[in-house]
Write a protein that holds these residues in place. Structure first.
Motif, PDB file in Angstrom:
ATOM      1  N   ARG A 192     110.385   3.450  66.712  1.00 19.78           N
ATOM      2  CA  ARG A 192     109.837   3.175  68.037  1.00 19.78           C
ATOM      3  C   ARG A 192     108.335   2.988  67.876  1.00 19.78           C
ATOM      4  O   ARG A 192     107.710   3.632  67.034  1.00 19.78           O
ATOM      5  N   GLN A 248     115.233   2.691  62.394  1.00 18.53           N
ATOM      6  CA  GLN A 248     115.162   2.642  63.846  1.00 18.53           C
ATOM      7  C   GLN A 248     113.812   3.232  64.261  1.00 18.53           C
ATOM      8  O   GLN A 248     113.682   4.436  64.437  1.00 18.53           O
ATOM      9  N   ASN A 255     112.343   9.826  56.045  1.00 22.90           N
ATOM     10  CA  ASN A 255     112.952   9.864  57.375  1.00 22.90           C
ATOM     11  C   ASN A 255     114.477   9.973  57.259  1.00 22.90           C
ATOM     12  O   ASN A 255     115.118  10.711  58.012  1.00 22.90           O
ATOM     13  N   SER A 291     113.107  11.489  64.232  1.00 21.82           N
ATOM     14  CA  SER A 291     112.671  10.217  64.807  1.00 21.82           C
ATOM     15  C   SER A 291     111.618   9.565  63.929  1.00 21.82           C
ATOM     16  O   SER A 291     111.000  10.217  63.083  1.00 21.82           O
ATOM     17  N   HIS A 299     108.310   7.066  64.395  1.00 15.39           N
ATOM     18  CA  HIS A 299     107.420   6.428  65.362  1.00 15.39           C
ATOM     19  C   HIS A 299     106.253   5.751  64.660  1.00 15.39           C
ATOM     20  O   HIS A 299     105.758   6.252  63.653  1.00 15.39           O
ATOM     21  N   THR A 355     110.813  14.014  60.587  1.00 10.84           N
ATOM     22  CA  THR A 355     110.229  13.279  61.699  1.00 10.84           C
ATOM     23  C   THR A 355     108.969  12.593  61.179  1.00 10.84           C
ATOM     24  O   THR A 355     108.149  13.243  60.527  1.00 10.84           O
TER      25      THR A 355
END
Lengths: 225, 300
Positions: free
Chosen positions: A209, A207, A183, A28, A30, A188
């Protein structure tokens, strides 16, 4: 990877963070934003075991921070690359040795990994500065060196605290590019930054968040960014 | 398990752990100096302990087995009383031999006080009889009674009166010597702990970086421990060498005053000071390790 469960952290009297719950899933990306002093750095420190939550639980790779020994935390740091806000180098060693420091302290043979090290330095555009001492570097070079050091052990997680804090726009784009590429390699990534322009730019490539610390709580920011 | 690792850590020359800590000029020199001084002092304390130990043993042994009978009598009776006393002594159980000192020997004994030209024969000097005991020894009280009957001018001096405090003093001195070695070791541990703590505090930022990139406490401690142990080892070696040389250069006197100037090592005792540097190294290892792990425990 990293799991925060109803976590709270207070300094002395006041509570800085409370009711924070978050799961960082593998791969992910972030961003962590919020006004300065909101607790972004504290949040990151809780994620790599430099601070122990005053309430709730922080689990890193499934292990509760509260039950970890100092050596457990050292081991965890080999799987989490941290780019510190102020970089923090050993000023008496040249950049190449600073970047290789995680290999050195992990007892790995630095000579054997020399090719990897050269490749990494080239990737970060630091080859010409490899033998310079950290105080001789510019802000951008220091940030890139810190990033190179954070990834040399090929960690599962990369935590970066204001990695573009004192570099110009072009350089911040290059750093962001490096993090996006990492990434894509499956790492992560969690970046603390108050630079909304950077976050917008990143969203075009990945992508991502966005988490926001506001009023001591961690919130998932809307799509308006 | 731990022993070999200690030696492994020190000898393997893990230069990497050394390099991550910046060189520290002044602390290094002061540690080296303190270790050298402590080793130098320890050499003397050791020499003192061994020499006084030797002295105590010799006094204890020699004096315990030798006694003196002193005969004070008017000139004409001297010969007769001496002969009578010798007869008594020869028939006493526990006396190995008894011998009257001749004039030359008596003059030699008095020479240090009156000079060499004393006409001993003309002075009312008592006649001395040297008595050597067997291992079993004799009954001093019984001998005194018999002597007083046969030779009223004879006085038995079995030396215990002045021997005991001397032997006790020598033994006390030996104990003080050993205590000094312990205190020197303790002081060295304290100095090295202070130096190591100062070095660790001065390098808090370095330690923070090392922790950040995943260094275990053991790794960080090793960098400091190795440095201080080797420094202490080197300093102690230099100090020991200097101490031994100083002992060798002490002026040695003739036989008689040996008990005053006999400070030093004899034969195999010379091997003992060789133990000082490794012992100092071990003390430094333990002190630095303790200090390092304590300081590290306080950092995040």
């Amino acid at each position: 990877m990293i799991e925060l469960d109803n976590l709270a952290y207070s300094y002395g009297g006041g509570e800085l963070l409370s009711e924070v719950s978050l799961k960082l899933a593998p791969g992910s990306f972030h961003f962590l934003t919020g006004p300065s002093g909101a607790g972004k750095t504290t949040f990151l420190k809780l994620c790599y075991g430099a601070l122990v939550p005053t309430a709730g639980h922080a689990r890193i790779f499934g292990q509760d921070v509260r039950e970890m020994t100092r050596d457990d935390i050292a081991m965890v740091r080999r799987r989490i690359g941290v780019v510190h806000q102020d970089c923090q180098f050993l000023d008496h060693l040249p950049i190449s040795e600073n970047v290789a420091l995680p290999l050195t302290v992990a007892g790995r043979d630095v000579q054997a990994e020399a090719a990897n090290l050269d490749e990494l330095l080239a990737w970060c555009g630091l080859t010409p500065r490899a033998s310079a001492l950290p105080p001789q570097l510019s802000g951008g070079e220091r940030q890139r060196a810190a990033l190179a050091r954070a990834v040399i052990l090929s960690p599962d997680v990369i935590l970066a605290d204001e990695p573009t804090g004192n570099v110009d726009w072009e350089m911040s784009q290059r750093l962001l590019q490096l993090l996006v590429e990492l990434n894509r390699m499956g790492k992560t990534v969690l970046i603390a930054s108050h630079d909304l322009g950077l976050i917008r730019a990143a969203k075009q490539h990945v992508q991502a968040r966005v988490l926001r610390i506001s009023n001591r709580r961690l919130q998932l920011a809307g799509a308006d960014l | 398990m731990r022993g070999p690792r200690v030696i492994g850590d020190l000898v393997s020359g893990d230069g990497s752990a050394d390099r991550v800590v910046p060189p520290s000029g002044q602390t290094a020199h002061l540690t080296l100096f303190a270790a050298a001084v402590m080793a130098f002092l320890a050499v003397f304390a050791l020499a003192l302990s061994l020499s006084t130990g030797r002295l105590a043993d010799r006094w204890g042994e020699d004096l315990a087995r030798a006694s003196t009978v002193r005969i004070s009598a008017p000139g004409e009776q001297m010969q007769a009383q001496t002969a009578a006393a010798l007869r008594v002594l020869e028939t006493t159980e526990g006396v190995a031999s008894a011998r009257a000192l001749d004039a030359t020997e008596q003059r030699a004994l008095l020479a240090p006080w009156f000079g060499p030209e004393v006409p001993v024969e003309d002075l009312p000097v008592p006649q001395l009889i040297e008595v050597i005991e067997t291992d079993a020894g004799f009954d001093a009280a019984g001998l005194r009674l018999r002597l007083s009957a046969e030779a009223p001018g004879a006085v038995l001096d079995d030396h215990t009166r002045w021997r005991r405090p001397l032997v006790r003093a020598a033994e006390r001195l030996r104990a003080l010597g050993y205590l000094s070695i312990l205190l020197i070791g303790g002081a060295m541990a304290a100095i090295i702990t202070l130096a190591a703590s100062a070095a660790l505090s001065a390098n808090a930022q370095v330690i923070g970086v090392l922790r950040l990139v995943g260094a275990e406490d053991r790794y960080v401690a090793r960098a400091f421990v190795r440095r201080f142990t080797l420094r202490t080892l080197a300093g102690a070696a230099a100090g020991t060498l200097a101490g031994c040389l100083a002992l060798l250069l002490l002026p040695s006197s003739g036989e008689g005053l040996d008990m005053l100037t006999g400070l030093g090592f004899r034969g195999a005792e010379w091997l003992l000071p060789l133990l000082l540097p490794p012992v100092a190294g071990l003390v430094a290892y333990a002190a630095t390790r303790r200090a390092a792990l304590r300081v590290l425990g306080e950092l995040t």
